[in-house]
Write an enzyme that holds these catalytic residues in place. Sequence first.
Site, mmCIF file in Angstrom:
data_model
loop_
_atom_site.group_PDB
_atom_site.id
_atom_site.type_symbol
_atom_site.label_atom_id
_atom_site.label_comp_id
_atom_site.label_asym_id
_atom_site.label_seq_id
_atom_site.Cartn_x
_atom_site.Cartn_y
_atom_site.Cartn_z
ATOM 1 N N HIS A 150 1.003 -0.042 7.110
ATOM 2 C CA HIS A 150 0.597 1.358 6.902
ATOM 3 C C HIS A 150 1.778 2.304 7.115
ATOM 4 O O HIS A 150 1.607 3.451 7.543
ATOM 5 C CB HIS A 150 -0.566 1.745 7.819
ATOM 6 C CG HIS A 150 -1.717 0.802 7.754
ATOM 7 N ND1 HIS A 150 -2.581 0.744 6.676
ATOM 8 C CD2 HIS A 150 -2.129 -0.160 8.617
ATOM 9 C CE1 HIS A 150 -3.478 -0.198 6.883
ATOM 10 N NE2 HIS A 150 -3.223 -0.770 8.046
ATOM 11 N N SER A 273 25.620 11.781 -8.566
ATOM 12 C CA SER A 273 25.177 13.141 -8.875
ATOM 13 C C SER A 273 26.348 13.941 -9.426
ATOM 14 O O SER A 273 27.496 13.767 -9.007
ATOM 15 C CB SER A 273 24.627 13.825 -7.621
ATOM 16 O OG SER A 273 24.445 15.219 -7.835
#
Length: 454
Positions: A150, A273
Amino acid sequence: MQHRPTAARVPDPGIRQLFTREARWQAWLDVEAALARAEAELGMIPADAAVEIANNCRLDLLDIDNIEASLAVTAHPLVPLIWELDRILGGEVGGFVHWGATTQNITQTGDILQLRQAHRTILTQIGQVLSLLAPLAERHADDPCAGRTHGQHAVPATFGYKVGAWIDELCRHVERLHDAEPRIFVAMLGGAAGTLASFGAPGLDVQAGMARHLDLLPMPVPGRTSHDHHAEYAAILAMLAATCRKIADETYTLMKPEFGEIEESVPPGTVGSSTMPQKRNPKLSQDIRAAAAQVTTLFPLALDAMRTEHEADGSTSVMVERVVQGSIELVGDILARMILLFEGIDVRPERMRANLDLSGGLIMSERIMLALGEKMGRQRAHDVVYEHAQDAAVQDVPFRDLLVADEEVRRYLSEAELDDLLNPATYTGACGEIARAQAQRARELAERLDSAQS
């Protein structure tokens, strides 16, 4: 899938070239040749005619311009090819081409021939991935990392165990691909409505003979509406893509600076980038995730194609072609990137070990509970450990300090015992054993796959 330039060029697995127009035409000609041979063996057409047909079922002997001109007029995928073959054969022999068959018999069976070639490429690629995962699982079989459930720390595991789980799933996909082969790679020759009436009494024998010449199995019921085998193959491809996406998701997550446990290869010169020079982006895993999403989205169309009306419906054949071809091309792209990913993966056990300590020992609460449970009973131990674990989480107090300060805990466990129990490296269960077993399994299967394609 859109290909973006990367510092590490992704090799083309060669699947798309199997589905070019010319490659499809040649596959259809191969089926026409097999049909003629099978019919000649049963005395349906002259043996010398079958030889002539088979010898001329070569695209390099046909006039492509003639075929294209006829395509423009007829808007039919196969008839122009048959006309051109008839033309170069001439006379009586040309009249025996395509005897008794209908278009889908030829095109669907030819497309299966192409799919079989692509299938072999996919198996080879999976073998390459497994050969890379085997040493990875083995090398990190005992390197502890946080087992997460989880999204939260659960209990310690090892990175090798994580890789072992990937291997196990990929091996099952290989089993599925092999198990499906007798159902997928079949020749369909039923004539206009699948009844074989155009072939007379030996109809089923003609189909069996054609299949034999193509090294395929005959369809038990050569119905033109049966696409469950295509849907099955699309389902396996979608499952394989989903597994690769799961692995890519894990790579993408663990590569985040907050985790820093693994990193894709980022070769010198790679630009992440145009504006942020520091970026080291997960290009391969991003591409895998994007392509896998497309494959799993295609699969429902295969189910819809199974809903074919009556004895034939051309629309569903088009749907099936789009699904199967599109899926296997994308899966080839995915596996090519999986190979690159694991050729250059950087695993960082020291960061994994540091991340295990982020919770201040809370990841060891199960072990503490079980040790106390032997003395005071499991439920009472759970309550005691739960209280301290929650206090440590919300009050930012070291879990160990709370345990040491509890007289009831100290009655059963000394500080030295607690320190030993709080060591995550000694609480990984069977992870190492599982990782090494899966590494061996991957290595053996990779060798079998390589031998099968040699």
